[in-house]
Design a protein around this motif. Structure first.
Motif, PDB file in Angstrom:
ATOM      1  N   ARG A  11     -15.323   1.730   6.169  1.00 35.42           N
ATOM      2  CA  ARG A  11     -13.953   1.434   5.753  1.00 35.42           C
ATOM      3  C   ARG A  11     -12.917   2.073   6.651  1.00 35.42           C
ATOM      4  N   GLU A  40      -5.386   0.560   2.599  1.00 40.20           N
ATOM      5  CA  GLU A  40      -4.836   1.558   1.682  1.00 40.20           C
ATOM      6  C   GLU A  40      -3.430   1.930   2.123  1.00 40.20           C
ATOM      7  N   CYS A  41      -2.672   2.440   1.172  1.00 46.26           N
ATOM      8  CA  CYS A  41      -1.341   2.947   1.476  1.00 46.26           C
ATOM      9  C   CYS A  41      -1.397   4.470   1.397  1.00 46.26           C
ATOM     10  N   VAL A  42      -1.094   5.120   2.520  1.00 47.35           N
ATOM     11  CA  VAL A  42      -1.109   6.575   2.591  1.00 47.35           C
ATOM     12  C   VAL A  42       0.333   7.063   2.639  1.00 47.35           C
ATOM     13  N   ARG A 197       2.827  -2.804  -1.053  1.00 51.81           N
ATOM     14  CA  ARG A 197       1.660  -2.875  -1.935  1.00 51.81           C
ATOM     15  C   ARG A 197       0.896  -4.175  -1.724  1.00 51.81           C
ATOM     16  N   ALA A 200      -1.073  -3.956   1.541  1.00 53.66           N
ATOM     17  CA  ALA A 200      -2.275  -3.138   1.403  1.00 53.66           C
ATOM     18  C   ALA A 200      -3.378  -3.901   0.683  1.00 53.66           C
ATOM     19  N   GLU A 201      -2.997  -4.668  -0.322  1.00 56.00           N
ATOM     20  CA  GLU A 201      -3.986  -5.461  -1.057  1.00 56.00           C
ATOM     21  C   GLU A 201      -4.599  -6.548  -0.179  1.00 56.00           C
ATOM     22  N   THR A 205      -3.478  -1.508   6.386  1.00 56.72           N
ATOM     23  CA  THR A 205      -3.250  -0.097   6.094  1.00 56.72           C
ATOM     24  C   THR A 205      -1.782   0.219   6.342  1.00 56.72           C
ATOM     25  N   ASP A 221      -1.968   5.250  -2.347  1.00 60.34           N
ATOM     26  CA  ASP A 221      -3.329   5.463  -2.834  1.00 60.34           C
ATOM     27  C   ASP A 221      -3.763   6.908  -2.601  1.00 60.34           C
ATOM     28  N   ARG A 222      -3.283   7.489  -1.499  1.00 58.12           N
ATOM     29  CA  ARG A 222      -3.492   8.906  -1.200  1.00 58.12           C
ATOM     30  C   ARG A 222      -2.210   9.458  -0.605  1.00 58.12           C
TER      31      ARG A 222
END
Length: 493
Positions: A11, A40-42, A197, A200-201, A205, A221-222
């Motif tokens: 990943r 993912e969204c950081v 969002r 990211a879906e 990234t 997400d983090r």
């Protein structure tokens, strides 16, 4: 970081292992271990000068790492540079906008999308930009053929963001968003966060660097928390809230809203207020008393900055009511900093206009140094010696210099055009405290902000739409609902 599972390795889009970056003797990054995962969204948080922008510049290939190892899709990338980053699908929206002001929106597309060439390139570039703008910011009203210099700062930010997400050749796989909402109003920022969002879906990234911690809470997400060039914590989205992020940053959560102080100032005020008529037809009347903090609100680009400039012109012009005024510019790159001057020269401009203390007819350099040192400590300017160039500072620290410049002057009226843009949460609290302290001494502040929470520090708030005031809200009336309703009203109540 320890051993990783094969699932995590599959990943991971880009992985940093022990990455560091130094500039001479200055250590900007130290031993960064982090895997940027697909889709993912950081959220990335930290005070100004914590190393966030340097980390993103390494990720974008702008700076080569001084030490450490970078992997792309599980493969070692020993010669990671800007070309390698682009091939990996990395796109950037930096805090300091990179648009060329003398070109149109469509022409700016070709700078980062060189495939847009040949017959019909302008039509394709315009169509791509309009499509992406409408996807991210529905109802934005831009056509794609506008000259960038004619756009507001908010519109320029929207164009920069849309350009970063546009695909012409290599797919977009990772987008760095450095303070993307710093010049957007709440409504436009909401549109962007919803799009982040969705992106990211779809597997893109997204890295969101912002001092607006509520935005990180909503979409991340983090959360990576940085301090002094290193990562001091990584919080899962389920545990990331404003209090936990601030605690990880090494700061303390304090109450920021002060409507009680605003009401007390209102009760004690008995002087006749200053009054200015601004706008194209001088139809908008603004009042402010000595020692009052007045807010400007509403959707971005509705005439707030123009009203501030009109007040500055009226206050410093000839005739009755003339007073000393200072202006904190919102677009620091164009209207705020002098890029070839030092930090100290940018902070204390009085020597240029004859307002500095003098000794034997010459500028008193000792007094100038003392003033600069005092305000550096008071406002927390960090990252470089005061003799260094202003552009050696992060965007947030440049903004601190502009704020210190205004408050260190002898101006009676301080006009502020989104002054905390790109400034960390700890410094914001210091700025709020300074504003209240200076107001208590009799200084008048007129403060345009795109952060509705900041309006709680104002005695009264003028809400703008279409260059006219739709409503005036007192401190205890300035709720999110009231601001939103007033922002969409067509004419003054």
């Amino acid at each position: 970081m320890g051993a990783t599972t094969s699932t995590e390795e599959q990943r991971a889009l880009i992985r940093f292992e022990g990455v560091g970056k130094t500039f001479g003797r200055v250590r900007a990054l130290a031993d960064i271990d982090f895997a940027f995962m697909r889709g993912e969204c950081v959220g990335i948080a930290g005070h100004n000068g914590a190393g966030k922008s340097t980390l993103m510049a390494v990720l974008a290939g702008v700076y080569p790492p001084t030490q450490g190892r970078i992997e792309v899709d599980g493969q070692n990338a020993p010669h990671y540079n800007a070309n390698a980053a682009r091939e990996a699908g990395v796109r950037c929206v930096f805090q300091e906008l990179s648009l060329c002001a003398n070109l149109t929106v469509a022409e700016n597309m070709t700078i980062v999308h060189p495939r847009l060439q040949g017959r019909g390139w302008r039509r394709r570039a315009t169509a791509l930009m309009r499509e992406k703008l409408e996807e991210i910011f529905p109802g934005n009203g831009l056509k794609g053929n506008e000259l960038v210099s004619d756009l507001t700062l908010t519109q320029q930010q929207m164009v920069e963001i849309a350009r970063g997400f546009t695909v012409t050749d290599a797919p977009v796989r990772l987008v760095i968003l450095d303070e993307p909402t710093s010049s957007l109003d709440a409504h436009t920022a909401d549109q962007l966060l919803a799009f982040v969002r969705r992106a990211a879906e779809r597997g893109i990234t997204c890295l969101l660097i912002t001092h607006m911690l509520g935005e990180i809470e909503r979409v991340a997400d983090r959360v990576m928390v940085m301090r002094d060039g290193g990562i001091v914590g990584v919080l899962p989205g389920s545990e990331a809230n404003r209090a936990s992020i601030i605690q990880a940053m090494g700061q303390h959560l304090e109450a920021e809203k002060t409507p009680a102080a605003a009401r007390l100032r209102n009760e004690q005020r008995d002087e006749k207020p200053f009054r200015w008529h601004v706008g194209a037809r001088k139809h908008t009347s603004i009042e402010a008393s000595r020692g009052e903090i007045v807010g400007f609100a509403g959707l971005a680009g509705q005439g707030q900055t123009e009203a501030l400039l009109g007040i500055y012109e009226a206050a410093t012009g000839h005739g009755a009511g003339r007073m000393k005024a200072a202006f904190v510019a919102g677009d620091r790159g164009r209207d705020g900093v002098f890029p070839v001057w030092s930090i100290a020269q940018n902070l204390d401009l009085r020597w240029l206009v004859g307002g500095a203390k003098r000794k034997h007819g010459l500028v008193d350099l000792a007094a100038a140094r003392a003033l600069v040192d005092t305000w550096r400590a008071k406002i927390g300017i960090r990252g470089a010696p005061m003799s260094a160039g202003i552009l050696s500072l992060s965007g947030g620290n440049q903004q601190k210099v502009l704020f210190a410049r205004a408050l260190s002057s002898d101006a009676q009226l301080i006009l502020m055009d989104d002054p905390t843009r790109g400034v960390d949460v700890g410094t914001k609290r210091d700025i709020y405290r300074l504003v209240h302290d200076e107001a208590a001494k009799g200084r008048t502040f007129i403060w345009y902000t795109t952060e509705n929470e900041e309006l709680s520090h104002c005695d009264r708030t003028y809400v703008f739409r279409s260059s006219a005031v739709t409503r005036v809200l007192h401190a205890d009336e300035c709720t999110e609902e009231a601001l939103l309703a007033a922002s969409f009203e067509e004419q003054a109540a």
